[in-house]
Design a protein around this motif. Sequence first.
Motif, PDB file in Angstrom:
ATOM      1  N   ILE A 107       4.410   6.132   4.863  1.00 23.96           N
ATOM      2  CA  ILE A 107       4.285   4.650   5.389  1.00 23.96           C
ATOM      3  C   ILE A 107       2.838   4.577   5.373  1.00 23.96           C
ATOM      4  O   ILE A 107       1.801   5.201   5.805  1.00 23.96           O
ATOM      5  CB  ILE A 107       4.872   4.834   6.919  1.00 23.96           C
ATOM      6  CG1 ILE A 107       6.153   5.281   7.157  1.00 23.96           C
ATOM      7  CG2 ILE A 107       4.842   3.423   7.286  1.00 23.96           C
ATOM      8  CD1 ILE A 107       6.601   5.431   8.538  1.00 23.96           C
ATOM      9  N   GLU A 108       2.631   3.203   4.818  1.00 25.14           N
ATOM     10  CA  GLU A 108       1.035   2.891   4.736  1.00 25.14           C
ATOM     11  C   GLU A 108       0.878   1.713   5.499  1.00 25.14           C
ATOM     12  O   GLU A 108       1.460   0.653   5.335  1.00 25.14           O
ATOM     13  CB  GLU A 108       0.802   2.655   3.203  1.00 25.14           C
ATOM     14  CG  GLU A 108      -0.029   3.574   2.378  1.00 25.14           C
ATOM     15  CD  GLU A 108      -0.473   3.131   1.308  1.00 25.14           C
ATOM     16  OE1 GLU A 108       0.407   3.128   0.258  1.00 25.14           O
ATOM     17  OE2 GLU A 108      -1.361   2.367   0.852  1.00 25.14           O
ATOM     18  N   LEU A 156       5.533  -1.310  13.430  1.00 29.99           N
ATOM     19  CA  LEU A 156       6.067  -0.423  11.989  1.00 29.99           C
ATOM     20  C   LEU A 156       7.511  -0.353  11.978  1.00 29.99           C
ATOM     21  O   LEU A 156       7.951  -0.533  10.750  1.00 29.99           O
ATOM     22  CB  LEU A 156       5.873   1.051  12.647  1.00 29.99           C
ATOM     23  CG  LEU A 156       4.272   1.591  12.427  1.00 29.99           C
ATOM     24  CD1 LEU A 156       4.307   2.935  12.675  1.00 29.99           C
ATOM     25  CD2 LEU A 156       3.798   1.276  11.031  1.00 29.99           C
ATOM     26  N   ILE A 182       2.886  -3.409   6.106  1.00 28.40           N
ATOM     27  CA  ILE A 182       3.239  -1.843   6.225  1.00 28.40           C
ATOM     28  C   ILE A 182       4.123  -1.885   4.972  1.00 28.40           C
ATOM     29  O   ILE A 182       5.015  -2.601   4.651  1.00 28.40           O
ATOM     30  CB  ILE A 182       3.941  -2.119   7.520  1.00 28.40           C
ATOM     31  CG1 ILE A 182       3.230  -2.115   8.741  1.00 28.40           C
ATOM     32  CG2 ILE A 182       4.542  -0.517   7.716  1.00 28.40           C
ATOM     33  CD1 ILE A 182       3.835  -2.484  10.013  1.00 28.40           C
ATOM     34  N   TYR A 186       6.535   0.882   3.177  1.00 30.99           N
ATOM     35  CA  TYR A 186       7.347   2.257   3.190  1.00 30.99           C
ATOM     36  C   TYR A 186       7.640   2.691   1.558  1.00 30.99           C
ATOM     37  O   TYR A 186       8.426   1.777   0.983  1.00 30.99           O
ATOM     38  CB  TYR A 186       8.950   1.507   3.837  1.00 30.99           C
ATOM     39  CG  TYR A 186       8.672   1.746   5.391  1.00 30.99           C
ATOM     40  CD1 TYR A 186       9.204   2.931   6.033  1.00 30.99           C
ATOM     41  CD2 TYR A 186       8.417   0.710   5.954  1.00 30.99           C
ATOM     42  CE1 TYR A 186       9.280   2.895   7.372  1.00 30.99           C
ATOM     43  CE2 TYR A 186       8.207   0.587   7.317  1.00 30.99           C
ATOM     44  CZ  TYR A 186       8.843   1.584   8.085  1.00 30.99           C
ATOM     45  OH  TYR A 186       8.857   1.874   9.247  1.00 30.99           O
ATOM     46  N   SER A 187       7.301   3.738   1.319  1.00 33.67           N
ATOM     47  CA  SER A 187       7.237   4.102   0.028  1.00 33.67           C
ATOM     48  C   SER A 187       7.301   3.178  -0.937  1.00 33.67           C
ATOM     49  O   SER A 187       8.383   2.848  -1.642  1.00 33.67           O
ATOM     50  CB  SER A 187       8.529   5.156  -0.142  1.00 33.67           C
ATOM     51  OG  SER A 187       9.242   5.674   0.975  1.00 33.67           O
ATOM     52  N   TYR A 220      12.706   8.598   8.349  1.00 35.99           N
ATOM     53  CA  TYR A 220      11.528   8.179   9.371  1.00 35.99           C
ATOM     54  C   TYR A 220      12.195   8.465  10.821  1.00 35.99           C
ATOM     55  O   TYR A 220      13.008   8.123  11.044  1.00 35.99           O
ATOM     56  CB  TYR A 220      11.122   6.882   9.044  1.00 35.99           C
ATOM     57  CG  TYR A 220      10.959   6.417   7.638  1.00 35.99           C
ATOM     58  CD1 TYR A 220       9.766   6.889   7.040  1.00 35.99           C
ATOM     59  CD2 TYR A 220      11.978   5.814   6.949  1.00 35.99           C
ATOM     60  CE1 TYR A 220       9.413   6.721   5.625  1.00 35.99           C
ATOM     61  CE2 TYR A 220      11.740   5.635   5.506  1.00 35.99           C
ATOM     62  CZ  TYR A 220      10.560   6.032   5.069  1.00 35.99           C
ATOM     63  OH  TYR A 220      10.170   5.517   3.810  1.00 35.99           O
ATOM     64  N   THR A 275       9.426  11.889   7.847  1.00 35.18           N
ATOM     65  CA  THR A 275       7.994  10.998   8.172  1.00 35.18           C
ATOM     66  C   THR A 275       7.962  10.600   9.684  1.00 35.18           C
ATOM     67  O   THR A 275       8.841   9.656  10.139  1.00 35.18           O
ATOM     68  CB  THR A 275       7.702   9.922   7.489  1.00 35.18           C
ATOM     69  OG1 THR A 275       7.840  10.078   5.777  1.00 35.18           O
ATOM     70  CG2 THR A 275       6.139   9.292   7.507  1.00 35.18           C
TER      71      THR A 275
END
Lengths: 248, 246
Positions: free
Chosen positions: A2-3, A47, A58, A60-61, A158, A190
Motif C-alpha cells: 500500500i502506497e 486507508l 492511496i 493498493y498494488s 490486508y 500487508t
Amino acid sequence: MIEVSHLTKSFDSHVVLEDISTVFRPGQVNLVIGQSGSGKTVLLKSLVGLLPIEQGDIIYSDQSLKGMTPVHRKDLRRRIGMLFQGSALFDSMTVLENVMFPLDMFTSWNRTEKAERAQACLERVELPSAAALFPSELSGGMKKRVAIARAIAPNPDYLFCDEPNSGLDPLTSIVIDDLIREITHEYGITTVVNTHDMNSVMGIGEHITFLYRGHVEWTGTNRDIFHSGNEALDQFIFAAPWTRQMKK
Amino acid sequence: MKSLLRHLGRYTMLMGQVFRKPDKWAVFGNTLVRELQNLGTNSIGIVIIISFFIGAVLAMQTSYNLINPLIPRYLIGLLTRETMLLEFSSTIVSLILAGKIGSSIASEIGTMRITEQIDALDIMGVNAPNYLILPKIVAVLCFFPLLCMLSMTVGIFGGWVASVTQHLLTSSEYVYGIRYAFNSYYIVYSIIKIEVFAFIIATVASYHGFFVAGGSLEVGRSSTRAVVHSSIIILMFNLLLTKLLL
Ligand SMILES: Nc1ncnc2c1ncn2[C@@H]1O[C@H](COP(=O)(O)OP(=O)(O)OP(=O)(O)O)[C@@H](O)[C@H]1O
Ligand SMILES: [Mg+2]
C-alpha cells in the motif's frame, strides 16, 4: 503493498493529516505510532475508504483507491480484514457466527466448510472453546482475539488493526502482538497497526511510521528508534521520567 | 425547513441503498426469521392486552351514553366494531408499536453504529443498510396486518365480554350489532393503513439509528426522536389516507 502519497485530510478547517506519504509492505508488520489525537485512526479509516480522500491518493498494488469504481472497491474490501479499536463484534451473534459471517456473505461454501474454517481461525487465536459464547460473555482480550479470527477468516491480503492492545494488560498485549506478527508472516499479509504501546513498538515494529502534528515525522525500524536523533520522537518514546534516566 | 429537506434527502439516499438485491439470500432469510420474531411475535402480547381492554371500555362507554330507550342496544356492538375496524386496530396500534418497535430498532442500529459494527460491515464490503434494514422492513410489512386483524378480533371480543358480564346487553344483541351493516372494505382500508404505518415505523426508526453520531446518550436521543417523528408522520398519513380511501 500500500502506497500513501501526499494524503491530506481535514475536518472543517481543522487539518488532521497533512501531506502524508509512506509505504506499507507485505509480509511485515507496519506500525503507525503517535500521540493520542495525532490522526492514527483517521489515517487508518482513510486507508480502508471509510473516510473519503480529499487530497493525495492511496494506492493498493497499483490500483488507486480514489479512482476505483464501486465494484472494484467492494472487491478490494473483501480482501481487507480490520480490527477496530473497540473490537466491533456483532453482539446479536455467537462467537462462531461472528467469525463465520464474512464467509456467509462472500463464499459459496456449505455450512460445515464454513464452520470448520471458523473453528480453525478460533483455534489459531487460541479460543477453540469460545465458539458458542456471545460477545457480551467475553473479556476484552478475548474479544480482540475473536475480532482477529473474524478478520483473518476470509484470508485477507490486508490487515488493519486500530490499537489492538489498548486496555489490555502487558502480558495479554504481547500475546495479541505475537499473534498479529505470526499471522502476518505466515500468510504474507500487508499489516498496518496503530499503537502507542511501547512494548508493541519494540516487539513487532518492523516498519514504523511516526505521526506528529499531522505529518510523518520519522520512519524506521524498532532497532533505529533509540538513536534516531529526532527530538519529537525521543519525547514520545521516552515520555516517562524513568525511561529518560535509563537512556542516560 | 432546511433541516427537513436535509432529513428527507438523507432518508431517500438511505432507502436507495436499502432497496437492493441482498448479497446472499440465505443470510437475508435467516435475518428475516430473526426479525419476524423480534419485531412480530414479541408484539402479540401487548396488542392482545391493549385491544381487549379498549374493546371492553368502548362497549361500556357506549352503553353509559345510550340512555335513550328508543336507541337499540345492539348499537353498542356496532360502535365497538366500527371504532376497532376504522381507527383503533390500525392507527392506535401503530402508535403503540411505534413506541415499542421504533425505539428498539433505533437503539439497536444506533448501538451498532457507535460501537463500529456498521463500520465493520462496510469494511467487509457488505451493504450495511440493505443487510440491517431490509429484513426489518419486510418483517413488519408481513406481520403488522396480522397484528391488525388480531387486534380487531380481540377488541370485538373484549367488547362482548364486557357487555355480557356487565349485563349491558345480551350476547345475541351484541352479535347482531357487530354483524349489522357490516362493510368489509373497512378491513381492507385498515390493512392498507397499517402497511403504510409499518413502513413508516421501520424506516424512520432505522434512519434515526443509522445516523447516530457520538455516544450512548445520542443513541437514547435518537430512539426518542424515532418514536416522536414516526408518530407524527403516522398521524399525518392517517389523515391523508382517510381522505383518499374513505
Ligand atoms: N469524524 C470526525 N470529525 C471531526 N474531527 C475528527 C473526526 N475524527 C477525528 N477527528 C479529529 O482528528 C484528530 C485525530 O483523531 P484520531 O482519532 O485519528 O486520533 P488517534 O491518533 O487515533 O488518537 P487515539 O490514540 O486517542 O485513538 C482529533 O483531533 C479528532 O478531534
Ligand atoms: Mg485512535
